[in-house]
Motif scaffolding. Structure first.
Motif, PDB file in Angstrom:
ATOM      1  N   LEU A   1      13.887   3.782 -10.326  1.00  0.00           N
ATOM      2  CA  LEU A   1      14.296   3.839 -10.756  1.00  0.00           C
ATOM      3  C   LEU A   1      16.053   2.819 -10.209  1.00  0.00           C
ATOM      4  N   ARG A   2      16.737   3.718 -10.183  1.00  0.00           N
ATOM      5  CA  ARG A   2      18.069   3.554 -10.002  1.00  0.00           C
ATOM      6  C   ARG A   2      17.874   2.643  -8.601  1.00  0.00           C
ATOM      7  N   LYS A   3      16.666   2.722  -7.822  1.00  0.00           N
ATOM      8  CA  LYS A   3      17.073   1.474  -6.467  1.00  0.00           C
ATOM      9  C   LYS A   3      16.356  -0.092  -7.131  1.00  0.00           C
ATOM     10  N   VAL A   4      15.361   0.481  -8.143  1.00  0.00           N
ATOM     11  CA  VAL A   4      15.339  -1.342  -8.740  1.00  0.00           C
ATOM     12  C   VAL A   4      15.654  -1.076  -9.240  1.00  0.00           C
ATOM     13  N   GLU A   5      16.999  -0.844 -10.009  1.00  0.00           N
ATOM     14  CA  GLU A   5      18.388  -1.527 -11.468  1.00  0.00           C
ATOM     15  C   GLU A   5      18.605  -2.042 -10.424  1.00  0.00           C
TER      16      GLU A   5
ATOM     17  N   SER B   1      21.517  -6.691  -7.711  1.00  0.00           N
ATOM     18  CA  SER B   1      22.138  -8.226  -6.577  1.00  0.00           C
ATOM     19  C   SER B   1      21.236  -9.055  -6.888  1.00  0.00           C
ATOM     20  N   GLY B   2      20.300  -9.435  -7.142  1.00  0.00           N
ATOM     21  CA  GLY B   2      19.807 -10.750  -7.571  1.00  0.00           C
ATOM     22  C   GLY B   2      18.537 -10.615  -6.904  1.00  0.00           C
ATOM     23  N   ASP B   3      18.795 -10.414  -5.994  1.00  0.00           N
ATOM     24  CA  ASP B   3      17.485 -10.886  -5.483  1.00  0.00           C
ATOM     25  C   ASP B   3      16.156  -9.995  -6.078  1.00  0.00           C
ATOM     26  N   GLN B   4      15.054 -11.413  -6.191  1.00  0.00           N
ATOM     27  CA  GLN B   4      13.683 -11.267  -6.728  1.00  0.00           C
ATOM     28  C   GLN B   4      12.839 -10.302  -5.967  1.00  0.00           C
ATOM     29  N   THR B   5      12.830 -10.529  -4.171  1.00  0.00           N
ATOM     30  CA  THR B   5      11.685  -9.818  -3.665  1.00  0.00           C
ATOM     31  C   THR B   5      12.201  -8.317  -3.237  1.00  0.00           C
ATOM     32  N   ALA B   6      13.380  -8.548  -2.830  1.00  0.00           N
ATOM     33  CA  ALA B   6      14.158  -6.766  -3.217  1.00  0.00           C
ATOM     34  C   ALA B   6      13.402  -6.242  -4.532  1.00  0.00           C
TER      35      ALA B   6
ATOM     36  N   ALA C   1      11.989  -6.533  -6.949  1.00  0.00           N
ATOM     37  CA  ALA C   1      10.185  -6.448  -6.499  1.00  0.00           C
ATOM     38  C   ALA C   1       9.622  -5.234  -6.150  1.00  0.00           C
ATOM     39  N   ALA C   2      10.063  -5.373  -4.839  1.00  0.00           N
ATOM     40  CA  ALA C   2       8.616  -4.505  -4.036  1.00  0.00           C
ATOM     41  C   ALA C   2       9.656  -3.217  -4.465  1.00  0.00           C
ATOM     42  N   ALA C   3      10.855  -2.773  -4.839  1.00  0.00           N
ATOM     43  CA  ALA C   3      11.598  -1.735  -5.929  1.00  0.00           C
ATOM     44  C   ALA C   3      10.889  -1.465  -6.340  1.00  0.00           C
ATOM     45  N   LEU C   4      10.239  -1.920  -7.411  1.00  0.00           N
ATOM     46  CA  LEU C   4       9.447  -1.765  -8.857  1.00  0.00           C
ATOM     47  C   LEU C   4       8.029  -1.645  -8.410  1.00  0.00           C
ATOM     48  N   LYS C   5       7.557  -2.071  -7.234  1.00  0.00           N
ATOM     49  CA  LYS C   5       6.021  -1.773  -6.810  1.00  0.00           C
ATOM     50  C   LYS C   5       6.206  -0.498  -6.056  1.00  0.00           C
ATOM     51  N   ALA C   6       7.515   0.439  -5.691  1.00  0.00           N
ATOM     52  CA  ALA C   6       7.500   1.419  -5.450  1.00  0.00           C
ATOM     53  C   ALA C   6       7.551   2.698  -6.609  1.00  0.00           C
ATOM     54  N   ALA C   7       8.253   2.307  -7.361  1.00  0.00           N
ATOM     55  CA  ALA C   7       8.475   3.029  -8.621  1.00  0.00           C
ATOM     56  C   ALA C   7       7.545   2.927  -9.542  1.00  0.00           C
ATOM     57  N   GLN C   8       6.667   2.535  -9.767  1.00  0.00           N
ATOM     58  CA  GLN C   8       5.221   2.097 -10.546  1.00  0.00           C
ATOM     59  C   GLN C   8       4.722   3.086 -10.693  1.00  0.00           C
TER      60      GLN C   8
ATOM     61  N   SER D   1       7.604  -2.109 -18.450  1.00  0.00           N
ATOM     62  CA  SER D   1       7.507  -3.259 -19.109  1.00  0.00           C
ATOM     63  C   SER D   1       9.140  -3.813 -19.026  1.00  0.00           C
ATOM     64  N   ARG D   2       9.712  -3.562 -19.227  1.00  0.00           N
ATOM     65  CA  ARG D   2      10.926  -4.306 -19.614  1.00  0.00           C
ATOM     66  C   ARG D   2      11.987  -4.380 -17.795  1.00  0.00           C
ATOM     67  N   LEU D   3      11.421  -3.609 -17.149  1.00  0.00           N
ATOM     68  CA  LEU D   3      11.764  -3.139 -15.220  1.00  0.00           C
ATOM     69  C   LEU D   3      11.502  -4.423 -15.034  1.00  0.00           C
ATOM     70  N   THR D   4       9.996  -4.705 -15.570  1.00  0.00           N
ATOM     71  CA  THR D   4       8.650  -6.041 -14.764  1.00  0.00           C
ATOM     72  C   THR D   4       9.285  -7.430 -15.608  1.00  0.00           C
ATOM     73  N   SER D   5       9.347  -7.852 -16.757  1.00  0.00           N
ATOM     74  CA  SER D   5      10.434  -8.581 -17.405  1.00  0.00           C
ATOM     75  C   SER D   5      11.738  -9.227 -17.209  1.00  0.00           C
ATOM     76  N   ARG D   6      12.493  -7.751 -16.561  1.00  0.00           N
ATOM     77  CA  ARG D   6      13.693  -8.537 -16.183  1.00  0.00           C
ATOM     78  C   ARG D   6      13.506  -9.312 -14.067  1.00  0.00           C
ATOM     79  N   VAL D   7      12.706  -8.329 -13.596  1.00  0.00           N
ATOM     80  CA  VAL D   7      12.488  -8.678 -12.259  1.00  0.00           C
ATOM     81  C   VAL D   7      12.092 -10.293 -12.196  1.00  0.00           C
ATOM     82  N   LYS D   8      10.995 -10.578 -13.345  1.00  0.00           N
ATOM     83  CA  LYS D   8      10.211 -11.791 -14.197  1.00  0.00           C
ATOM     84  C   LYS D   8      11.015 -12.994 -13.647  1.00  0.00           C
ATOM     85  N   ALA D   9      12.524 -12.754 -14.860  1.00  0.00           N
ATOM     86  CA  ALA D   9      13.312 -13.822 -15.008  1.00  0.00           C
ATOM     87  C   ALA D   9      14.820 -13.217 -13.527  1.00  0.00           C
TER      88      ALA D   9
END
Length: 90
Positions: free
Chosen positions: A32-36, A41-46, A48-55, A77-85
């Motif tokens: 979760l910390r890696k996703v945060e 950092s503002g890098d959406q690809t990173a 998204a990758a971190a979120l995919k690993a965390a799920q 849900s909250r992390l996904t919406s933040r990554v999407k944003a």
């Protein structure tokens, strides 16, 4: 203090489960910390990758009884919406 053989065994089992659950919870928090950090950092690809690993780790926490199902659903849900944003802002 445990007196009967069964209560002594249950105390041992409890300690062992505590150690396993503590390690799993720590591992989940790391993911979760890696996703945060990626979101910060503002890098959406990173992110998204971190979120995919965390799920899967979060889901595993539910199946192993470390976290409640709704807690994980809310976090995902909250992390996904933040990554999407991040993608919308870019």
């Amino acid at each position: 203090m445990a007196n009967t053989p069964q209560s002594k065994k249950r105390a041992r089992q409890s300690e062992a489960r505590y150690a396993v659950n503590k390690a799993r919870r720590s591992r989940i928090r790391t993911f979760l910390r890696k996703v945060e950090e990626a979101i910060a950092s503002g890098d959406q690809t990173a992110a998204a990758a971190a979120l995919k690993a965390a799920q899967p780790e979060l889901s595993r926490g539910v199946t192993k009884g470390v976290l409640h199902k709704n807690t994980v659903a809310r976090k995902m849900s909250r992390l996904t919406s933040r990554v999407k944003a991040l993608g919308a802002n870019a």
